[in-house]
Design a protein around this motif. Structure first.
Motif, PDB file in Angstrom:
ATOM      1  N   GLU A 119       0.823  -1.197   0.000  1.00 50.91           N
ATOM      2  CA  GLU A 119       0.000   0.000   0.000  1.00 50.91           C
ATOM      3  C   GLU A 119       0.864   1.258   0.000  1.00 50.91           C
ATOM      4  N   PRO A 120       0.276   2.398  -0.321  1.00 49.28           N
ATOM      5  CA  PRO A 120       1.039   3.651  -0.282  1.00 49.28           C
ATOM      6  C   PRO A 120       1.690   3.843   1.089  1.00 49.28           C
ATOM      7  N   GLY A 121       2.949   4.180   1.081  1.00 48.07           N
ATOM      8  CA  GLY A 121       3.676   4.357   2.336  1.00 48.07           C
ATOM      9  C   GLY A 121       4.468   3.132   2.751  1.00 48.07           C
ATOM     10  N   ASP A 122       4.162   1.961   2.165  1.00 47.05           N
ATOM     11  CA  ASP A 122       4.899   0.745   2.511  1.00 47.05           C
ATOM     12  C   ASP A 122       6.298   0.735   1.898  1.00 47.05           C
ATOM     13  N   VAL A 123       6.437   1.377   0.747  1.00 46.79           N
ATOM     14  CA  VAL A 123       7.697   1.323   0.002  1.00 46.79           C
ATOM     15  C   VAL A 123       8.390   2.678   0.081  1.00 46.79           C
ATOM     16  N   PRO A 124       9.598   2.733   0.624  1.00 39.50           N
ATOM     17  CA  PRO A 124      10.322   4.007   0.679  1.00 39.50           C
ATOM     18  C   PRO A 124      10.483   4.612  -0.714  1.00 39.50           C
ATOM     19  N   SER A 125      10.566   5.911  -0.769  1.00 32.51           N
ATOM     20  CA  SER A 125      10.642   6.606  -2.062  1.00 32.51           C
ATOM     21  C   SER A 125      11.871   6.219  -2.865  1.00 32.51           C
ATOM     22  N   VAL A 126      12.945   5.775  -2.175  1.00 32.68           N
ATOM     23  CA  VAL A 126      14.181   5.430  -2.887  1.00 32.68           C
ATOM     24  C   VAL A 126      14.150   4.016  -3.452  1.00 32.68           C
ATOM     25  N   CYS A 127      13.121   3.257  -3.102  1.00 30.80           N
ATOM     26  CA  CYS A 127      13.074   1.837  -3.484  1.00 30.80           C
ATOM     27  C   CYS A 127      12.198   1.642  -4.727  1.00 30.80           C
ATOM     28  N   ARG A 128      12.791   1.025  -5.756  1.00 33.77           N
ATOM     29  CA  ARG A 128      12.026   0.688  -6.955  1.00 33.77           C
ATOM     30  C   ARG A 128      11.467  -0.721  -6.838  1.00 33.77           C
ATOM     31  N   LEU A 129      10.305  -0.944  -7.460  1.00 34.57           N
ATOM     32  CA  LEU A 129       9.687  -2.262  -7.505  1.00 34.57           C
ATOM     33  C   LEU A 129       9.807  -2.829  -8.908  1.00 34.57           C
ATOM     34  N   MET A 130      10.044  -4.144  -8.992  1.00 33.54           N
ATOM     35  CA  MET A 130      10.110  -4.796 -10.297  1.00 33.54           C
ATOM     36  C   MET A 130       9.591  -6.218 -10.163  1.00 33.54           C
ATOM     37  N   ALA A 131       8.789  -6.630 -11.132  1.00 36.30           N
ATOM     38  CA  ALA A 131       8.258  -7.985 -11.137  1.00 36.30           C
ATOM     39  C   ALA A 131       9.371  -8.994 -11.405  1.00 36.30           C
ATOM     40  N   GLU A 132       9.253 -10.139 -10.798  1.00 35.97           N
ATOM     41  CA  GLU A 132      10.271 -11.190 -10.878  1.00 35.97           C
ATOM     42  C   GLU A 132      10.590 -11.564 -12.324  1.00 35.97           C
ATOM     43  N   GLN A 133       9.578 -11.876 -13.127  1.00 35.51           N
ATOM     44  CA  GLN A 133       9.825 -12.318 -14.493  1.00 35.51           C
ATOM     45  C   GLN A 133      10.424 -11.204 -15.343  1.00 35.51           C
ATOM     46  N   GLU A 134       9.987  -9.980 -15.093  1.00 35.27           N
ATOM     47  CA  GLU A 134      10.531  -8.844 -15.826  1.00 35.27           C
ATOM     48  C   GLU A 134      12.029  -8.708 -15.565  1.00 35.27           C
ATOM     49  N   ALA A 135      12.436  -8.878 -14.323  1.00 40.39           N
ATOM     50  CA  ALA A 135      13.849  -8.774 -13.968  1.00 40.39           C
ATOM     51  C   ALA A 135      14.663  -9.882 -14.626  1.00 40.39           C
ATOM     52  N   LEU A 136      14.149 -11.120 -14.590  1.00 41.78           N
ATOM     53  CA  LEU A 136      14.882 -12.234 -15.187  1.00 41.78           C
ATOM     54  C   LEU A 136      15.016 -12.065 -16.698  1.00 41.78           C
ATOM     55  N   GLU A 137      13.944 -11.589 -17.349  1.00 41.84           N
ATOM     56  CA  GLU A 137      14.009 -11.385 -18.795  1.00 41.84           C
ATOM     57  C   GLU A 137      14.974 -10.256 -19.145  1.00 41.84           C
ATOM     58  N   ALA A 138      14.937  -9.193 -18.358  1.00 40.51           N
ATOM     59  CA  ALA A 138      15.849  -8.072 -18.616  1.00 40.51           C
ATOM     60  C   ALA A 138      17.297  -8.504 -18.443  1.00 40.51           C
ATOM     61  N   ALA A 139      17.559  -9.320 -17.416  1.00 41.88           N
ATOM     62  CA  ALA A 139      18.928  -9.795 -17.181  1.00 41.88           C
ATOM     63  C   ALA A 139      19.390 -10.691 -18.323  1.00 41.88           C
ATOM     64  N   GLY A 140      18.470 -11.518 -18.853  1.00 41.85           N
ATOM     65  CA  GLY A 140      18.834 -12.419 -19.933  1.00 41.85           C
ATOM     66  C   GLY A 140      19.097 -11.700 -21.239  1.00 41.85           C
ATOM     67  N   GLU A 141      18.394 -10.589 -21.450  1.00 43.88           N
ATOM     68  CA  GLU A 141      18.533  -9.852 -22.705  1.00 43.88           C
ATOM     69  C   GLU A 141      19.673  -8.837 -22.675  1.00 43.88           C
ATOM     70  N   ALA A 142      20.052  -8.411 -21.465  1.00 41.90           N
ATOM     71  CA  ALA A 142      21.048  -7.334 -21.366  1.00 41.90           C
ATOM     72  C   ALA A 142      22.438  -7.770 -21.802  1.00 41.90           C
ATOM     73  N   ASP A 143      22.753  -9.044 -21.610  1.00 40.86           N
ATOM     74  CA  ASP A 143      24.060  -9.577 -21.995  1.00 40.86           C
ATOM     75  C   ASP A 143      25.195  -8.736 -21.406  1.00 40.86           C
ATOM     76  N   LEU A 144      25.094  -8.496 -20.073  1.00 46.96           N
ATOM     77  CA  LEU A 144      26.104  -7.709 -19.358  1.00 46.96           C
ATOM     78  C   LEU A 144      26.851  -8.598 -18.367  1.00 46.96           C
TER      79      LEU A 144
END
Length: 510
Positions: A119-144
């Motif tokens: 809910e609003p206020g649960d996540v500090p302003s400095v913290c970004r949220l990302m879905a699990e599958q989105e992160a794994l796909e981004a990591a696989g495509e980034a080739d870094l």
């Protein structure tokens, strides 16, 4: 006094380098990963993390069920120079909000359903949220892809949040060396080999679950993570994956011993491990009868030291209630009330010294000073030690036996539960004026949570009785839910003017 053993650690991510290229390292729902594939995915996830969170030493949190993300993150975050904060997937938004704020996490990766519940206020302003599958796909495509790191083994690698006897969960700071040497120690005394297949049923946010994962990879073996619904799921997984090693906590062992195990499936298991609570004599007999070919390791551990003692399986039949002796890289002393090493069979506090001792509690100097103190004069390691608060005794053969806990911690189904956290949740509803959470002995859970409450003035008791369970179900994770609510018109008061918790415990447990 013998000199301490030499302990040499490497950066944690080097664990991915230990297995043979074509050997299976991890079995996911999507299929198995070889060590070669594990190395590739860790490198890519680490490279992506380093790009997304370039600040060295920054905290990145995960809040998801067992899968590729939660299994690879301990190594990938370490390689990227970050600190991993694994959050128990059973926790609810209030606990997660505290962990995010306390750790200062800059990124939370989780399953969409969990993230949507914040809910609003649960996540500090400095913290970004990302879905699990989105992160794994981004990591696989980034080739870094990042090569293996050259981190200082004393650098912080993870913060594991554990409940204290009072207040909110506290973050135990673990270094690369803590986790590497813990993996080396456990893999060694358990005798794990590359041919082993280890079923991971413990949460990866717990020290036991983390160590099970890391010690398996240290040995070049294969781990099969499992989120089970019923005990029979565990038996099916043992059969399907050819599991040789199974670790659990006593309540799960009780349930597993009630399952009808075909002899051919039971015979697959060669090693059983237990921690998170003591085995009873009756449970040891049932386990030994059901799995006669398996070596049974009774273990004791502290999140603040990762693992402390184990009992030689050759002694389990004759000493079923013993905690055993110190593990490699650990020194366990029993210190009496005079501050001296206790004599044989004299009760004292268990004190753990050596390189497995954590670096204290994250941003909590007061509670760190209470638990992490200079090692006793008799220590061969010296330095800082964990003064556990657990009362034990050591017999003439050097075997340790648990006596009791100094604090009021409730240990239920392998979970450490803060009484105050349960009480605070009840009081926050406004439905009750007083609340006392107690751990009452329970044959299946170890301890069951009982909550004694008095309705708040102006609140009808009938209304409070109907609404409190609903509010607690919303605000507390399932493992913290009170098994029984006891309503009182008045709380008993002891001679010190405080609520008589001891009297309540005796009354309810009678």
């Amino acid at each position: 006094m013998p000199a301490p053993e030499t302990a040499s650690a490497l950066p944690l991510d080097h664990l991915a380098l230990r297995g043979e290229d074509d050997a299976e390292a991890l079995v996911l729902r999507e299929g198995p990963l070889t060590y070669k594939a594990l190395r590739t995915r860790v490198a890519r996830l680490a490279g992506w993390l380093a790009r997304e969170v370039p600040e060295k030493g920054a905290r990145v949190a995960t809040w998801a069920a067992k899968g590729e993300l939660t299994c690879l993150m301990p190594l990938a975050a370490a390689r990227a120079g970050l600190v991993h904060v694994p959050i128990n997937p059973l926790l609810k938004r209030a606990q997660v909000a505290h962990i995010l704020a306390d750790s200062g996490a800059l990124l939370l990766i989780g399953t969409p359903a969990r993230l949507a519940g914040l809910e609003p206020g649960d996540v500090p302003s400095v913290c970004r949220l990302m879905a699990e599958q989105e992160a794994l796909e981004a990591a696989g495509e980034a080739d870094l892809a990042l090569p293996s790191s050259s981190a200082n083994p004393d650098d912080l690698a993870a913060i594991l949040y554990t409940s204290g006897s009072t207040g909110r969960p506290k973050g135990v700071m673990l270094s690369h060396a803590n986790m590497w040497l813990g993996a080396e120690s456990v893999a060694g005394y358990l005798g794990v080999t590359p041919q082993d297949r280890v079923l991971g049923v413990m949460p990866l946010s717990f020290d036991y679950g983390q160590n099970q994962l890391l010690s398996t990879w240290y040995a070049g073996a294969c781990v099969v993570p499992l989120d089970y619904l019923v005990p029979r799921d565990v038996m099916k997984a043992v059969d399907r994956h050819g599991i040789t090693s199974l670790g659990a906590v006593p309540p799960l062992w009780v349930q597993l011993c009630e399952v009808d195990w075909p002899e051919a499936i039971a015979a697959k298991l060669r090693r059983l491990t237990n921690t998170g609570g003591a085995l009873t004599v009756d449970l040891v007999k049932r386990m030994r009868s059901l799995f006669p070919q398996a070596r049974l390791f009774a273990m004791y551990g502290l999140t603040e030291a990762f693992r402390s003692t184990y009992l030689d399986p050759a002694l389990i039949d004759t000493h079923p209630t013993s905690m055993g002796k110190e593990i490699p890289h650990a020194e366990i002393l029993v210190i009496d009330d005079a501050g001296q090493v206790a004599a044989d069979n004299v009760e004292g506090e268990l004190v753990h010294s050596g390189p497995l001792v954590a670096h204290g509690y994250w941003q909590d100097a007061e509670r760190t000073a209470e638990r992490f103190k200079p090692a006793p004069m008799a220590s061969r390691y010296g330095g800082m030690a964990v003064w556990s608060g657990d009362r034990v005794r050591r017999d003439a053969d050097g075997l340790l036996y648990f006596v009791g806990r100094r604090d009021a911690m409730i240990k239920s189904a392998g979970n450490r539960i803060s009484p105050q956290e349960v009480e605070d949740a009840a009081l926050a509803t406004g439905l009750v004026a007083e609340a006392v959470a107690l751990g009452i002995p329970d044959a299946r859970l170890g301890h069951a949570v009982h909550l004694v409450v008095r309705a708040a003035p102006g609140v009808a008791t009938e209304h409070a009785e109907a609404e409190l369970p609903k509010r607690l179900a919303r605000d507390l994770p399932n493992f913290m839910q009170p098994r029984v609510l006891h309503w009182r018109a008045a709380m008993p008061i002891g001679p010190n003017g405080k609520i008589d918790r001891t009297g309540l415990f005796q009354e309810i447990s009678a």
